[in-house]
Design a protein around this motif. Structure first.
Motif, PDB file in Angstrom:
ATOM      1  N   LEU A  90      80.968  49.868   6.789  1.00  0.00           N
ATOM      2  CA  LEU A  90      81.681  49.705   7.943  1.00  0.00           C
ATOM      3  C   LEU A  90      81.412  50.559   8.916  1.00  0.00           C
ATOM      4  CD1 LEU A  90      84.528  48.569   8.727  1.00  0.00           C
ATOM      5  CD2 LEU A  90      85.652  50.788   7.985  1.00  0.00           C
ATOM      6  N   LEU A  91      81.155  51.858   8.838  1.00  0.00           N
ATOM      7  CA  LEU A  91      80.671  52.815   9.990  1.00  0.00           C
ATOM      8  C   LEU A  91      79.455  52.302  10.651  1.00  0.00           C
ATOM      9  CD1 LEU A  91      81.215  56.367   8.489  1.00  0.00           C
ATOM     10  CD2 LEU A  91      82.630  55.201  10.044  1.00  0.00           C
ATOM     11  N   VAL A  92      78.558  51.916  10.112  1.00  0.00           N
ATOM     12  CA  VAL A  92      77.546  51.274  10.678  1.00  0.00           C
ATOM     13  C   VAL A  92      77.449  50.123  11.378  1.00  0.00           C
ATOM     14  CG1 VAL A  92      75.104  50.248  10.077  1.00  0.00           C
ATOM     15  CG2 VAL A  92      75.813  52.570   8.781  1.00  0.00           C
ATOM     16  N   ALA A  93      78.407  49.186  10.925  1.00  0.00           N
ATOM     17  CA  ALA A  93      78.970  48.135  11.342  1.00  0.00           C
ATOM     18  C   ALA A  93      79.659  48.405  12.703  1.00  0.00           C
ATOM     19  CB  ALA A  93      79.768  47.037  10.721  1.00  0.00           C
ATOM     20  N   ASP A 149      70.763  62.683  18.275  1.00  0.00           N
ATOM     21  CA  ASP A 149      70.084  61.817  17.644  1.00  0.00           C
ATOM     22  C   ASP A 149      68.570  61.813  17.792  1.00  0.00           C
ATOM     23  OD1 ASP A 149      72.598  60.861  17.616  1.00  0.00           O
ATOM     24  OD2 ASP A 149      72.200  58.976  18.625  1.00  0.00           O
ATOM     25  N   VAL A 150      67.996  62.630  19.099  1.00  0.00           N
ATOM     26  CA  VAL A 150      66.625  62.987  18.937  1.00  0.00           C
ATOM     27  C   VAL A 150      66.536  64.360  18.790  1.00  0.00           C
ATOM     28  CG1 VAL A 150      64.418  62.843  20.505  1.00  0.00           C
ATOM     29  CG2 VAL A 150      66.276  61.095  20.669  1.00  0.00           C
ATOM     30  N   VAL A 151      66.798  65.373  19.610  1.00  0.00           N
ATOM     31  CA  VAL A 151      66.570  66.841  19.669  1.00  0.00           C
ATOM     32  C   VAL A 151      66.792  67.246  18.035  1.00  0.00           C
ATOM     33  CG1 VAL A 151      66.860  68.944  20.660  1.00  0.00           C
ATOM     34  CG2 VAL A 151      66.471  66.961  21.920  1.00  0.00           C
ATOM     35  N   THR A 152      67.889  67.045  17.666  1.00  0.00           N
ATOM     36  CA  THR A 152      68.383  67.762  16.200  1.00  0.00           C
ATOM     37  C   THR A 152      67.982  66.927  14.933  1.00  0.00           C
ATOM     38  OG1 THR A 152      70.350  68.098  17.461  1.00  0.00           O
ATOM     39  CG2 THR A 152      70.434  68.518  15.203  1.00  0.00           C
ATOM     40  N   ALA A 153      67.981  65.481  15.108  1.00  0.00           N
ATOM     41  CA  ALA A 153      67.547  64.496  14.084  1.00  0.00           C
ATOM     42  C   ALA A 153      66.176  64.926  13.762  1.00  0.00           C
ATOM     43  CB  ALA A 153      67.622  62.940  14.452  1.00  0.00           C
ATOM     44  N   VAL A 154      65.182  65.202  14.732  1.00  0.00           N
ATOM     45  CA  VAL A 154      63.650  65.369  14.237  1.00  0.00           C
ATOM     46  C   VAL A 154      63.596  66.329  13.560  1.00  0.00           C
ATOM     47  CG1 VAL A 154      61.441  65.697  15.469  1.00  0.00           C
ATOM     48  CG2 VAL A 154      63.006  63.918  16.326  1.00  0.00           C
ATOM     49  N   PRO A 155      63.970  67.618  13.795  1.00  0.00           N
ATOM     50  CA  PRO A 155      63.912  68.667  12.774  1.00  0.00           C
ATOM     51  C   PRO A 155      64.515  68.531  11.378  1.00  0.00           C
ATOM     52  CG  PRO A 155      65.159  69.513  14.777  1.00  0.00           C
ATOM     53  CD  PRO A 155      64.586  67.986  15.134  1.00  0.00           C
ATOM     54  N   LEU A 156      65.654  67.742  11.433  1.00  0.00           N
ATOM     55  CA  LEU A 156      66.361  67.627  10.139  1.00  0.00           C
ATOM     56  C   LEU A 156      65.564  66.730   9.333  1.00  0.00           C
ATOM     57  CD1 LEU A 156      70.248  67.246  11.202  1.00  0.00           C
ATOM     58  CD2 LEU A 156      68.890  69.460  10.158  1.00  0.00           C
ATOM     59  N   ALA A 157      64.626  66.180   9.825  1.00  0.00           N
ATOM     60  CA  ALA A 157      63.831  65.212   9.075  1.00  0.00           C
ATOM     61  C   ALA A 157      62.364  65.737   8.786  1.00  0.00           C
ATOM     62  CB  ALA A 157      63.531  63.730   9.714  1.00  0.00           C
ATOM     63  N   ALA A 158      62.320  67.108   9.014  1.00  0.00           N
ATOM     64  CA  ALA A 158      61.165  67.746   8.850  1.00  0.00           C
ATOM     65  C   ALA A 158      60.554  68.206   7.571  1.00  0.00           C
ATOM     66  CB  ALA A 158      61.185  69.093   9.708  1.00  0.00           C
ATOM     67  N   GLY A 159      61.399  67.697   6.715  1.00  0.00           N
ATOM     68  CA  GLY A 159      61.124  68.196   5.110  1.00  0.00           C
ATOM     69  C   GLY A 159      60.099  67.556   4.658  1.00  0.00           C
ATOM     70  N   LEU A 163      81.000  57.197  18.028  1.00  0.00           N
ATOM     71  CA  LEU A 163      80.992  56.120  17.087  1.00  0.00           C
ATOM     72  C   LEU A 163      79.446  55.922  16.760  1.00  0.00           C
ATOM     73  CD1 LEU A 163      83.617  53.894  18.218  1.00  0.00           C
ATOM     74  CD2 LEU A 163      83.439  55.261  16.074  1.00  0.00           C
ATOM     75  N   VAL A 164      78.422  55.818  17.931  1.00  0.00           N
ATOM     76  CA  VAL A 164      76.926  55.476  17.518  1.00  0.00           C
ATOM     77  C   VAL A 164      76.554  56.426  16.881  1.00  0.00           C
ATOM     78  CG1 VAL A 164      75.021  55.261  18.628  1.00  0.00           C
ATOM     79  CG2 VAL A 164      76.972  53.758  19.591  1.00  0.00           C
ATOM     80  N   THR A 165      76.625  57.696  17.311  1.00  0.00           N
ATOM     81  CA  THR A 165      75.886  58.702  16.519  1.00  0.00           C
ATOM     82  C   THR A 165      76.516  58.923  14.852  1.00  0.00           C
ATOM     83  OG1 THR A 165      75.672  60.146  18.489  1.00  0.00           O
ATOM     84  CG2 THR A 165      75.747  61.445  16.575  1.00  0.00           C
ATOM     85  N   ILE A 166      77.909  58.741  14.838  1.00  0.00           N
ATOM     86  CA  ILE A 166      78.404  58.865  13.592  1.00  0.00           C
ATOM     87  C   ILE A 166      77.626  57.694  12.694  1.00  0.00           C
ATOM     88  CG2 ILE A 166      80.542  58.186  11.939  1.00  0.00           C
ATOM     89  CD1 ILE A 166      82.248  59.634  14.497  1.00  0.00           C
ATOM     90  N   GLY A 167      77.750  56.443  13.504  1.00  0.00           N
ATOM     91  CA  GLY A 167      77.138  55.349  12.652  1.00  0.00           C
ATOM     92  C   GLY A 167      75.405  55.722  12.335  1.00  0.00           C
TER      93      GLY A 167
END
Lengths: 278, 411
Positions: free
Chosen positions: B23-26, B59-69, B348-352
């Protein structure tokens, strides 16, 4: 960014002490660039200036500052516009090179390249590039330095319209005139040619009678801005090779160690087997 | 039954939480449509003072280091050859792949001219950190896709691509680490141009290096958080023993980060530092609770060995990283007279996007063998005996050396 031949470069010399605040420049700019009018209200921003800020519809604007001199109310003015830096930050940060410092002086924007990332707006030390916030697929808008006019040998629209304050010509000459005026009337001016060195030098040069910060001039570094990011970015190839090469070497060593260990174990096992047979 | 009703029935069988995520993604998909119909101005709180907002900051500056695993763990397992951590690699790669794909989506939403995004490949500007990051993100998303295809080929039993991918494994791991180094640090380079705009507490020439080191710290912490969550909510085996080993490296990387940070503040930055109380508080929260406290926690064996306390320390680092990226890209550049806060549609977009990440992770884990990659049980010789070891065979290949892959035909 690539340095251009500065001898041909044109510049604005704007003597704020000669500005009468008529805002003919604002009108001429709107006319030449065919910019829509903005619906404004009096005192919607600070002071008497209108519109309250530069925007997608307003590339230049006169800022008003009232102050007291000898018990009299006086106005001081400041013309806000693109500074057309010698080494522009916007051109260096743009991922698609949509900004270009032309040999004639103006920094031009190529809308067909722009992807709309707005990094130029973050980077510009003068807060010049503005965005078409009203549109679904917005582009950046800013003062063009009337490049089309300048290449045809004309002066920019605002410089043509201005009755008193703007002189347009070769940058070296403009700086010379500015310095001559400072030497001639040291009591009239703040002793500084703003734009001679700001952000590594700009093609818009100001003289004022009031301190620059009081008029709303932004305090900017004297170093060209692209250098700040380039000092890190220039290490990119080295970083890539160091990390890539380092990890490759490391993997080769660790895997070899592993293989040798396995071989030794196998040898030990095969060496042990015949004994068991006997 | 038709294919559609199969899908519907399948979805009906999902857990309530998964349905909520869908639902959130939609909702986010509808909200992002609104951005294109009505424009950026009316739908977001962005303006000429704040050209970048939540979408860039998170969505960019934080998400990129969070995906650094993915790149960190890949290097640890394959280059430093700590093979026993291998079971953690695949979930990390899936997280990384999803993370980067969603970064691309977030970036396209934020661009004014998304249809011209490909111009980055046509008009190169080597002086632009944004050019650097865009190229790296595209390259790295491709690398992650190739790494992620391994479980997919296994699932469907495509032997030839599987063989190619396994042969490519080491080059991809090294390429991943090298590309990640570049763009993780270049995200810091973005803000080097914001001279006189970014507050002195964060502006210093070491920003790129700090971004890279903190990305490594947070990448490992995300792996701890994720593995613990998978154990708790997805019924996966407890990887506590492996996480303990991983946690041992964290005091070192965190200490390096804190040392660099202190050095950059004391030596490379100019004051005033503490002129704005709110920023001072944010700085203290970030460095104190986000980096120094977890550093001391991870130095304690009792914390590293305890599932609960270990994940708390890891979550603190994640908190510290998120706050750091927001401090640099948003709070530290804010004008106190005109505060930016995200609009409803932006939020809403970022939560999605966050919901999509969790949703796709759960679904991929459901349908593809990403948790079953325990080297003890995987036969690397292809293609005749795929994945399952013939228990009664007893050849030397199947003698498992604990913590070691059985045989490496691919290097």
């Amino acid at each position: 960014m690539s340095k251009v031949d500065t001898s041909k470069q044109k510049a604005f010399l704007i003597d704020m002490t000669k500005c009468t605040g008529c805002r003919g420049c604002q009108v001429a700019c709107k006319q030449w660039n065919q910019l829509e009018a903005e619906k404004t209200e009096f005192f919607s921003g600070e002071g008497y200036q209108n519109p309250p800020a530069m925007s997608e519809y307003t590339f230049t604007r006169i800022k008003f500052r009232d102050y007291q001199k000898n018990g009299q109310n006086e106005f001081a003015f400041y013309k806000e516009m693109c500074m057309h830096c010698e080494d522009p930050a916007c051109a260096s940060v743009c991922p698609v090179g949509a900004f270009e410092k032309t040999a004639e002086g103006p920094v031009v924007y190529k809308a067909d390249r722009c992807i709309g990332c707005r990094f130029c707006m973050i980077a510009c030390p003068f807060g010049v590039p503005k965005y078409e916030w009203s549109k679904g697929l917005p582009l950046v808008k800013k003062c063009t330095g009337c490049y089309e006019r300048v290449v045809e040998g004309l002066q920019p629209a605002c410089a043509t319209a201005c009755p008193t304050a703007i002189t347009y010509g070769n940058r070296d000459e403009m700086i010379k005139i500015a310095e001559e005026r400072l030497a001639k009337h040291p009591d009239k001016y703040i002793h500084k040619v703003y734009g001679k060195e700001e952000a590594g030098g700009t093609s818009v040069i100001y003289l004022t009678s009031l301190p620059f910060d009081e008029l709303g001039f932004k305090p900017v570094t004297l170093r060209p801005l692209p250098g700040y990011t380039w000092q890190a970015l220039r290490m990119v190839p080295a970083a890539f090779l160091t990390v890539g090469g380092g990890l490759s070497a490391l993997s080769w060593i660790t895997h070899r160690k592993d293989r040798l260990k396995k071989e030794r174990e196998e040898e030990a096992a095969t060496a042990g087997e015949p004994k068991e047979d006997k | 039954m038709t294919a559609a009703s199969l899908v519907v029935n399948e979805i009906k069988g999902y857990h309530r939480f998964i349905k909520f995520l869908i639902l959130l993604v939609a909702v986010a998909a509808v909200a992002s449509m609104a951005r294109f119909v009505f424009g950026l101005g009316p739908t977001t709180n962005l303006n000429d003072t704040y050209p970048w907002g939540l979408w860039i900051s998170f969505d960019v500056v934080t998400a990129v280091p969070l995906a650094a695993g993915a790149f960190t763990l890949g290097a640890i397992v394959h280059c430093f050859h700590i093979k026993k951590l291998e079971p953690l690699v695949r979930p990390a790669i899936v997280t990384g792949f999803l993370g980067y794909s969603l970064v691309c989506i977030g970036l396209l939403l934020d661009l004014g001219q998304p249809h011209k995004g490909w111009h980055v490949m046509r008009y190169w500007n080597l002086h632009s950190p944004m050019f650097e990051v865009s190229m790296c993100v595209m390259a790295y998303t491709t690398v992650l896709l190739l790494e992620f295809l391994s479980p997919v080929t296994e699932k469907f039993g495509w032997y030839l691509p599987m063989r190619v991918l396994r042969w490519l494994e080491m080059p991809l791991v090294i390429l991943a680490a090298a590309i990640s180094t570049l763009h993780q640090s270049s995200l810091g380079t973005f803000f080097l141009i914001a001279v006189d705009k970014l507050h002195n507490l964060w502006y210093n020439p070491l920003l790129p290096l700090l971004f890279w080191v903190s990305a490594i710290c947070s990448g490992m912490c995300i792996i701890i958080v994720e593995a613990t969550a998978c154990h708790k909510w997805m019924g996966q085996p407890n990887e506590g023993v492996l996480l303990r080993t991983l946690a041992k490296t964290l005091p070192w990387t965190l200490a390096l980060y804190i040392a660099l940070r202190v050095y950059s503040l004391l030596v490379l930055s100019n004051g005033p530092f503490f002129d704005q109380p709110v920023l001072t508080l944010l700085f203290g929260l970030e460095l104190g609770f986000g980096f120094i406290l977890p550093f001391f926690m991870f130095t304690q064996q009792s914390v590293r060995n305890d599932d609960r306390r270990r994940v708390i320390a890891a979550l603190l680092v994640v908190f510290g990283l998120i706050l750091n990226r927001f401090n640099v890209s948003m709070f530290g550049m804010m004008d106190p007279n005109q505060i930016y806060y995200p609009s409803l549609i932006e939020s809403l977009v970022t939560i999605g996007i966050i919901a999509a990440h969790i949703l796709f992770f759960v679904l991929i884990a459901k349908y593809f063998p990403i948790f079953e990659h325990h080297p003890e049980t995987v036969d690397y010789s292809l293609p005749d005996r795929f994945r399952k070891i013939d228990g009664g065979k007893g050849s030397e290949e199947t003698v498992p050396v604990v913590g070691q892959p059985v045989a490496e035909t691919n290097d």
